[in-house]
Scaffold this active site. Sequence first.
Site, short mmCIF file in Angstrom:
data_model
loop_
_atom_site.label_atom_id
_atom_site.label_comp_id
_atom_site.label_asym_id
_atom_site.label_seq_id
_atom_site.Cartn_x
_atom_site.Cartn_y
_atom_site.Cartn_z
N HIS A 37 0.81 -1.21 0.00
CA HIS A 37 0.00 0.00 0.00
C HIS A 37 0.85 1.27 0.00
CE1 HIS A 37 -2.67 -2.75 2.64
NE2 HIS A 37 -3.02 -2.90 1.38
N TYR A 75 1.26 1.57 13.60
CA TYR A 75 1.72 2.45 12.54
C TYR A 75 1.57 3.91 13.00
CZ TYR A 75 0.02 -1.57 9.75
OH TYR A 75 -0.25 -2.82 9.26
N ASP A 125 -6.15 -6.36 -2.00
CA ASP A 125 -4.72 -6.61 -2.12
C ASP A 125 -4.39 -7.65 -3.18
OD1 ASP A 125 -4.18 -4.69 -0.22
OD2 ASP A 125 -3.75 -6.10 1.39
#
Length: 183
Positions: A62, A132, A168
């Site tokens: 991504h 993250y 994905d």
Amino acid sequence: MLFTETELQGVWLIEPTLMVDDRGFFTRLFCEKEMADCGLATRFVQHSRSCSVQKGTLRGLHYQEEPYAEVKLVSCVRGAIFDVVVDLRPNSPTRYKWLGFELTSENMKQVYIPAGFAHGLQTLTDGTEVSYLISQFYAPHASTGVLYNDPAFSIRWPLMPTAMSERDKSWPLVRRRTGASAS
């Protein structure tokens, strides 16, 4: 904290320095001054966390397109991951090159990912959680990706994927998108 720049310019591996005594340990995971001293971004507007139930789960690759490109600081807070970064910068001498890092809750290593890189990971244990820090707000219209098994990258994932989102699985090959090929 120990900062090690990798062969992909701008990608850093950050390792904690533990202070250990009979109670356990203490460490810093983020220091604005030390990061700034290395020329790294220090402003993060989002803190996200993911949980993957099954070993072998693959997330990515991504990134967000300009002007919403993100810097990420990634760590594994439970379990273990194989964390991958791919250089997608158009004028980079390492364009389409990738690096993989084993991040675990025990080693507490972090990967600093600059803008212009795709990011993905594969879980190495069941019940893995990843943290993250992200420099930009999520912009759905700028969110995109590239296929995890694109031959332009030849990423050597440690396991066959056991779980992956339909999104994905369907990212385009980088050659189809840009007309370019890997060096």
